[in-house]
Scaffold this motif. Structure first.
Motif, PDB file in Angstrom:
ATOM      1  N   ASP A  24       5.869   7.203   3.130  1.00 54.05           N
ATOM      2  CA  ASP A  24       5.149   7.391   4.389  1.00 54.05           C
ATOM      3  C   ASP A  24       4.767   6.076   5.055  1.00 54.05           C
ATOM      4  O   ASP A  24       4.633   6.023   6.272  1.00 54.05           O
ATOM      5  CB  ASP A  24       3.870   8.201   4.160  1.00 54.05           C
ATOM      6  N   SER A  25       4.579   5.028   4.241  1.00 55.02           N
ATOM      7  CA  SER A  25       4.102   3.754   4.783  1.00 55.02           C
ATOM      8  C   SER A  25       4.499   2.611   3.855  1.00 55.02           C
ATOM      9  O   SER A  25       4.909   2.839   2.711  1.00 55.02           O
ATOM     10  CB  SER A  25       2.576   3.776   4.918  1.00 55.02           C
ATOM     11  N   ARG A  26       4.318   1.389   4.353  1.00 55.26           N
ATOM     12  CA  ARG A  26       4.559   0.206   3.508  1.00 55.26           C
ATOM     13  C   ARG A  26       3.585   0.190   2.337  1.00 55.26           C
ATOM     14  O   ARG A  26       3.943  -0.211   1.237  1.00 55.26           O
ATOM     15  CB  ARG A  26       4.395  -1.076   4.327  1.00 55.26           C
ATOM     16  N   GLU A  27       2.367   0.629   2.568  1.00 60.40           N
ATOM     17  CA  GLU A  27       1.373   0.670   1.507  1.00 60.40           C
ATOM     18  C   GLU A  27       1.792   1.636   0.402  1.00 60.40           C
ATOM     19  O   GLU A  27       1.623   1.353  -0.786  1.00 60.40           O
ATOM     20  CB  GLU A  27      -0.002   1.056   2.057  1.00 60.40           C
ATOM     21  N   ALA A  28       2.354   2.770   0.775  1.00 59.50           N
ATOM     22  CA  ALA A  28       2.838   3.739  -0.213  1.00 59.50           C
ATOM     23  C   ALA A  28       4.021   3.169  -0.994  1.00 59.50           C
ATOM     24  O   ALA A  28       4.131   3.377  -2.211  1.00 59.50           O
ATOM     25  CB  ALA A  28       3.232   5.044   0.474  1.00 59.50           C
ATOM     26  N   ALA A  29       4.888   2.437  -0.325  1.00 60.51           N
ATOM     27  CA  ALA A  29       6.018   1.788  -1.000  1.00 60.51           C
ATOM     28  C   ALA A  29       5.498   0.757  -1.992  1.00 60.51           C
ATOM     29  O   ALA A  29       5.993   0.663  -3.125  1.00 60.51           O
ATOM     30  CB  ALA A  29       6.949   1.149   0.026  1.00 60.51           C
ATOM     31  N   TRP A  30       4.516  -0.043  -1.606  1.00 60.16           N
ATOM     32  CA  TRP A  30       3.927  -1.051  -2.493  1.00 60.16           C
ATOM     33  C   TRP A  30       3.286  -0.384  -3.705  1.00 60.16           C
ATOM     34  O   TRP A  30       3.471  -0.837  -4.839  1.00 60.16           O
ATOM     35  CB  TRP A  30       2.896  -1.889  -1.743  1.00 60.16           C
ATOM     36  N   THR A  31       2.555   0.681  -3.498  1.00 59.51           N
ATOM     37  CA  THR A  31       1.901   1.399  -4.592  1.00 59.51           C
ATOM     38  C   THR A  31       2.932   1.903  -5.594  1.00 59.51           C
ATOM     39  O   THR A  31       2.752   1.774  -6.810  1.00 59.51           O
ATOM     40  CB  THR A  31       1.055   2.564  -4.047  1.00 59.51           C
ATOM     41  N   GLU A  32       4.018   2.453  -5.112  1.00 61.05           N
ATOM     42  CA  GLU A  32       5.079   2.938  -6.003  1.00 61.05           C
ATOM     43  C   GLU A  32       5.737   1.783  -6.752  1.00 61.05           C
ATOM     44  O   GLU A  32       6.011   1.879  -7.944  1.00 61.05           O
ATOM     45  CB  GLU A  32       6.127   3.716  -5.213  1.00 61.05           C
ATOM     46  N   MET A  33       5.972   0.685  -6.054  1.00 59.65           N
ATOM     47  CA  MET A  33       6.597  -0.476  -6.690  1.00 59.65           C
ATOM     48  C   MET A  33       5.732  -1.012  -7.820  1.00 59.65           C
ATOM     49  O   MET A  33       6.230  -1.325  -8.904  1.00 59.65           O
ATOM     50  CB  MET A  33       6.859  -1.561  -5.655  1.00 59.65           C
ATOM     51  N   THR A  34       4.435  -1.121  -7.614  1.00 54.05           N
ATOM     52  CA  THR A  34       3.556  -1.627  -8.668  1.00 54.05           C
ATOM     53  C   THR A  34       3.484  -0.643  -9.840  1.00 54.05           C
ATOM     54  O   THR A  34       3.402  -1.065 -10.992  1.00 54.05           O
ATOM     55  CB  THR A  34       2.141  -1.934  -8.130  1.00 54.05           C
ATOM     56  N   ALA A  35       3.546   0.646  -9.563  1.00 51.08           N
ATOM     57  CA  ALA A  35       3.542   1.643 -10.641  1.00 51.08           C
ATOM     58  C   ALA A  35       4.816   1.539 -11.474  1.00 51.08           C
ATOM     59  O   ALA A  35       4.767   1.579 -12.711  1.00 51.08           O
ATOM     60  CB  ALA A  35       3.394   3.042 -10.058  1.00 51.08           C
ATOM     61  N   VAL A  36       5.952   1.395 -10.822  1.00 51.09           N
ATOM     62  CA  VAL A  36       7.222   1.254 -11.537  1.00 51.09           C
ATOM     63  C   VAL A  36       7.205  -0.019 -12.378  1.00 51.09           C
ATOM     64  O   VAL A  36       7.596  -0.013 -13.546  1.00 51.09           O
ATOM     65  CB  VAL A  36       8.417   1.275 -10.555  1.00 51.09           C
ATOM     66  N   ILE A  69       7.924  -8.742  -6.769  1.00 54.12           N
ATOM     67  CA  ILE A  69       7.078  -8.997  -7.934  1.00 54.12           C
ATOM     68  C   ILE A  69       7.953  -9.760  -8.914  1.00 54.12           C
ATOM     69  O   ILE A  69       9.073  -9.356  -9.219  1.00 54.12           O
ATOM     70  CB  ILE A  69       6.553  -7.696  -8.560  1.00 54.12           C
ATOM     71  N   ARG A  70       7.410 -10.873  -9.407  1.00 52.27           N
ATOM     72  CA  ARG A  70       8.202 -11.773 -10.244  1.00 52.27           C
ATOM     73  C   ARG A  70       7.459 -12.074 -11.536  1.00 52.27           C
ATOM     74  O   ARG A  70       6.261 -12.332 -11.531  1.00 52.27           O
ATOM     75  CB  ARG A  70       8.418 -13.057  -9.452  1.00 52.27           C
ATOM     76  N   LEU A  71       8.196 -12.075 -12.638  1.00 46.51           N
ATOM     77  CA  LEU A  71       7.670 -12.460 -13.934  1.00 46.51           C
ATOM     78  C   LEU A  71       8.493 -13.652 -14.403  1.00 46.51           C
ATOM     79  O   LEU A  71       9.711 -13.557 -14.523  1.00 46.51           O
ATOM     80  CB  LEU A  71       7.796 -11.303 -14.930  1.00 46.51           C
ATOM     81  N   THR A  72       7.831 -14.787 -14.622  1.00 44.58           N
ATOM     82  CA  THR A  72       8.548 -15.990 -15.057  1.00 44.58           C
ATOM     83  C   THR A  72       8.040 -16.430 -16.423  1.00 44.58           C
ATOM     84  O   THR A  72       6.864 -16.258 -16.755  1.00 44.58           O
ATOM     85  CB  THR A  72       8.374 -17.157 -14.052  1.00 44.58           C
ATOM     86  N   ALA A  73       8.945 -17.001 -17.196  1.00 45.35           N
ATOM     87  CA  ALA A  73       8.616 -17.562 -18.499  1.00 45.35           C
ATOM     88  C   ALA A  73       8.993 -19.036 -18.452  1.00 45.35           C
ATOM     89  O   ALA A  73      10.175 -19.366 -18.334  1.00 45.35           O
ATOM     90  CB  ALA A  73       9.386 -16.840 -19.595  1.00 45.35           C
ATOM     91  N   ASP A  74       8.014 -19.904 -18.499  1.00 45.80           N
ATOM     92  CA  ASP A  74       8.245 -21.338 -18.389  1.00 45.80           C
ATOM     93  C   ASP A  74       7.895 -22.036 -19.698  1.00 45.80           C
ATOM     94  O   ASP A  74       6.919 -21.681 -20.363  1.00 45.80           O
ATOM     95  CB  ASP A  74       7.377 -21.954 -17.280  1.00 45.80           C
TER      96      ASP A  74
END
Length: 77
Positions: A24-36, A69-74
């Protein structure tokens, strides 16, 4: 409603979903992305090598990145 695609990259591998997801919105897309991401991160972090990166992007219907969203290992020597 807008269409979005997920893209995951790790090292030389990069793949985007073929099927769009509708939100429905960019906010809903962001919420789903963080859940995944939260569901995937424990497994991903166990396999992450030093000096590597894992990335999930949300692409719009033109397949342009909207969120990342990025996960880095340095190694800090």
């Amino acid at each position: 409603m807008a269409l979005y695609f997920f893209r995951i990259s790790q090292g030389r591998y990069s793949g985007a979903s073929d099927q769009p997801f509708e939100f429905d919105s960019r906010e809903a897309a962001w919420t789903e992305m963080t859940a995944v991401c939260s569901n995937l991160l424990s497994g991903i972090s166990r396999g992450l090598r030093p000096n590597s990166e894992w990335r999930m992007e949300m692409l719009d219907e033109r397949r342009k990145p909207v969120f990342c969203i990025r996960l880095t290992a340095d190694t800090l020597d």
